[in-house]
Design a protein around this motif. Structure first.
Motif, PDB file in Angstrom:
ATOM      1  N   ALA A 183      93.380  60.353 -29.275  1.00 24.69           N
ATOM      2  CA  ALA A 183      92.337  60.093 -30.271  1.00 24.69           C
ATOM      3  C   ALA A 183      91.050  60.825 -29.904  1.00 24.69           C
ATOM      4  CB  ALA A 183      92.087  58.586 -30.382  1.00 24.69           C
ATOM      5  N   GLU A 184      90.733  60.831 -28.618  1.00 25.53           N
ATOM      6  CA  GLU A 184      89.514  61.499 -28.177  1.00 25.53           C
ATOM      7  C   GLU A 184      89.635  63.014 -28.342  1.00 25.53           C
ATOM      8  OE1 GLU A 184      86.872  60.111 -27.770  1.00 25.53           O
ATOM      9  OE2 GLU A 184      85.556  61.366 -26.590  1.00 25.53           O
ATOM     10  N   MET A 211      89.488  56.592 -20.280  1.00 20.70           N
ATOM     11  CA  MET A 211      90.733  56.992 -20.913  1.00 20.70           C
ATOM     12  C   MET A 211      91.947  56.344 -20.273  1.00 20.70           C
ATOM     13  SD  MET A 211      89.607  60.931 -21.037  1.00 20.70           S
ATOM     14  CE  MET A 211      91.241  61.625 -21.077  1.00 20.70           C
ATOM     15  N   SER A 212      91.785  55.825 -19.043  1.00 17.23           N
ATOM     16  CA  SER A 212      92.985  55.390 -18.346  1.00 17.23           C
ATOM     17  C   SER A 212      93.079  53.886 -18.225  1.00 17.23           C
ATOM     18  CB  SER A 212      93.018  55.995 -16.954  1.00 17.23           C
ATOM     19  OG  SER A 212      91.991  55.440 -16.176  1.00 17.23           O
ATOM     20  N   SER A 268      97.459  57.276 -26.075  1.00 13.16           N
ATOM     21  CA  SER A 268      96.935  57.194 -27.445  1.00 13.16           C
ATOM     22  C   SER A 268      95.413  57.308 -27.467  1.00 13.16           C
ATOM     23  CB  SER A 268      97.407  55.922 -28.137  1.00 13.16           C
ATOM     24  OG  SER A 268      97.105  54.809 -27.364  1.00 13.16           O
ATOM     25  N   ALA A 269      94.743  56.680 -26.471  1.00 14.77           N
ATOM     26  CA  ALA A 269      93.280  56.776 -26.427  1.00 14.77           C
ATOM     27  C   ALA A 269      92.851  58.221 -26.163  1.00 14.77           C
ATOM     28  CB  ALA A 269      92.716  55.852 -25.356  1.00 14.77           C
ATOM     29  N   SER A 270      93.580  58.885 -25.256  1.00 14.66           N
ATOM     30  CA  SER A 270      93.240  60.269 -24.934  1.00 14.66           C
ATOM     31  C   SER A 270      93.463  61.173 -26.141  1.00 14.66           C
ATOM     32  CB  SER A 270      94.107  60.756 -23.771  1.00 14.66           C
ATOM     33  OG  SER A 270      93.983  59.889 -22.671  1.00 14.66           O
ATOM     34  N   ILE A 320      96.441  58.580 -17.547  1.00 13.26           N
ATOM     35  CA  ILE A 320      95.673  58.432 -18.780  1.00 13.26           C
ATOM     36  C   ILE A 320      96.421  57.551 -19.773  1.00 13.26           C
ATOM     37  CG2 ILE A 320      94.432  60.611 -18.576  1.00 13.26           C
ATOM     38  CD1 ILE A 320      96.449  61.823 -20.583  1.00 13.26           C
ATOM     39  N   ASN A 321      95.651  56.883 -20.635  1.00 12.94           N
ATOM     40  CA  ASN A 321      96.228  56.155 -21.761  1.00 12.94           C
ATOM     41  C   ASN A 321      96.471  57.192 -22.851  1.00 12.94           C
ATOM     42  OD1 ASN A 321      95.967  54.924 -24.505  1.00 12.94           O
ATOM     43  ND2 ASN A 321      95.987  53.053 -23.295  1.00 12.94           N
TER      44      ASN A 321
END
Lengths: 238, 178
Positions: free
Chosen positions: A230-231, B95-96, A226-228, A223-224
């Protein structure tokens, strides 16, 4: 007159759609696209083959066991005791064919390292991050620290992190790993039923489930962070 | 390399034939551009283009002479699905594997407002009509449209006119007259 109006609409719509053209300087990267395609098509092959072999071994094992005198009676008695678990597995299978974002996450009930029952439906009202992993999976090891961080920061705010281990060695393999890595979020041992219900094709695989039990996002691969995050914050704020 | 990595490398060698890779190299750029037109995000468009080719790879019957038309239609459908997902307020569609994380305020301001108005309308009108308009705007002839969308060639002109009116009506309803 009518023809003129039609022509005006035709021209206007053409102009609107022409305005969508991407930047002329942009060149899609064919080599990178092909590399991604090769990687993903290989994972699909491996996933498909893994299930074929697992199914073949399971069928062969069942046939061998049933051939032994007395085992059918024993299995019958075991089946009576585990009726409620079979009902859960049936529900999980029914959900699997339509699994995608926006759909209800398939329910499950599995035991954690302390023998406590972890039942997904019991977490309605909370945000659940469900992560499929294994001790031998290199990508999983990269993202476990992210999950530990999320658990530490957001457990008190309503986030539940659940790791589903697919290790064949069971708790004997997994428990030492949990101690070594300092994992304190809930971990359960996966079953064929839950892996099939969630369409496990590669690892790590992660699902974000909102407070109503619906899949908000799903991810294959690391997973990324920072994006995760934020979500997760967005879901916790709802 | 781990056992998992070795297994993957071996699989990759047999994942796609040279013929399939030829199709990929020939059409990838165009498919990605079609997607970028629909969704507006070039990075995401390249990711979705790979998914379109994965779908083609699993459908050998589509890999014939008309593969170009199949790819156009699949790309437009994929793009429209993505647009509709966005309008369900799923802000992070994945997300990835994405660099940079969430968009900055500057990136958000830089988004072309007019393009987004058009995309919102495309996501809102009936899917078949959106497909027709987008494929036609990519230069497909009436005959190619009929093949791609399984239509009677004689009816394509009428269906296109209706689709334009639907688009116009929805646009005015949402954004007023221009």
């Amino acid at each position: 007159m009518e023809n003129n109006r039609q022509a005006d609409v035709e021209n206007w719509v053409s102009d609107q759609l022409a305005g969508l053209d991407p930047d002329e300087d942009w060149r899609p990267n064919v080599a990178q696209g092909l590399a991604r395609f090769r990687g993903r098509s290989a994972k699909r092959n491996m996933g498909a083959r893994w299930w074929v072999w697992a199914a073949a071994v399971a069928v062969a094992s069942c046939l061998s066991i049933l051939a032994i005198p007395g085992t059918r009676d024993l299995l019958g008695r075991l089946g009576e005791g585990s009726a409620s678990r079979i009902v859960n597995i049936g529900q999980v299978w029914a959900a699997s064919s339509t699994l995608r974002e926006g759909k209800l996450a398939p329910d499950f009930s599995l035991k954690d390292a302390d023998g406590k029952e972890i039942h997904l439906a019991a977490y309605k009202g909370k945000v659940v991050l469900l992560n499929f992993w294994a001790t031998w999976c290199d990508g999983c090891k990269v993202e476990i620290p992210y999950l530990i961080d999320f658990d530490q920061k957001y457990r008190s705010k309503g986030l539940v992190v659940i790791g589903v281990s697919t290790d064949n060695g069971g708790w004997a393999t997994v428990k030492p790993f949990l101690s070594q890595k300092g994992i304190h979020y809930r971990v359960v041992l996966g079953t064929d039923a839950i892996e099939k219900a969630y369409g496990l094709s590669a690892m790590p695989m992660t699902f974000l489930i909102d407070s109503k039990g619906r899949i908000d996002a799903m991810s294959v691969g690391i997973i990324n962070k920072s994006a995760s995050e934020a979500e997760i914050l967005r879901l916790l704020g709802k | 390399m781990s056992m998992e990595g070795e297994a993957l490398a071996a699989m990759a060698a047999e994942a796609a034939s040279p013929d399939f890779e030829r199709i990929f190299r020939r059409h990838f750029e165009r498919v990605a551009r079609v997607l970028a037109r629909v969704i507006g995000d070039p990075t995401r468009a390249e990711e979705l283009a790979v998914e379109v080719f994965l779908k083609l790879w699993r459908a050998p019957q589509a890999q014939g002479e008309r593969v170009g038309g199949w790819l156009y239609r699949a790309a437009v459908r994929k793009g429209l699905d993505e647009l509709r997902r966005r309008t369900r307020r799923h802000r992070y569609g994945y997300m990835s594997g994405r660099d940079g994380g969430p968009p900055t305020p500057e990136e958000i301001h830089a988004t072309n407002e007019q393009q987004e108005k058009v995309r919102r309308v495309l996501a809102a009108i009936p899917r078949r009509e959106a497909e027709l308009l987008l494929l036609h705007s990519h230069g497909l002839t009436y005959e190619e449209l009929a093949t791609a969308l399984d239509l009677n060639p004689v009816s394509v002109g009428t269906l296109l006119s209706r689709a334009r009116l639907t688009f116009r009506k929805e646009y005015v309803k949402r954004h007023g007259e221009q």
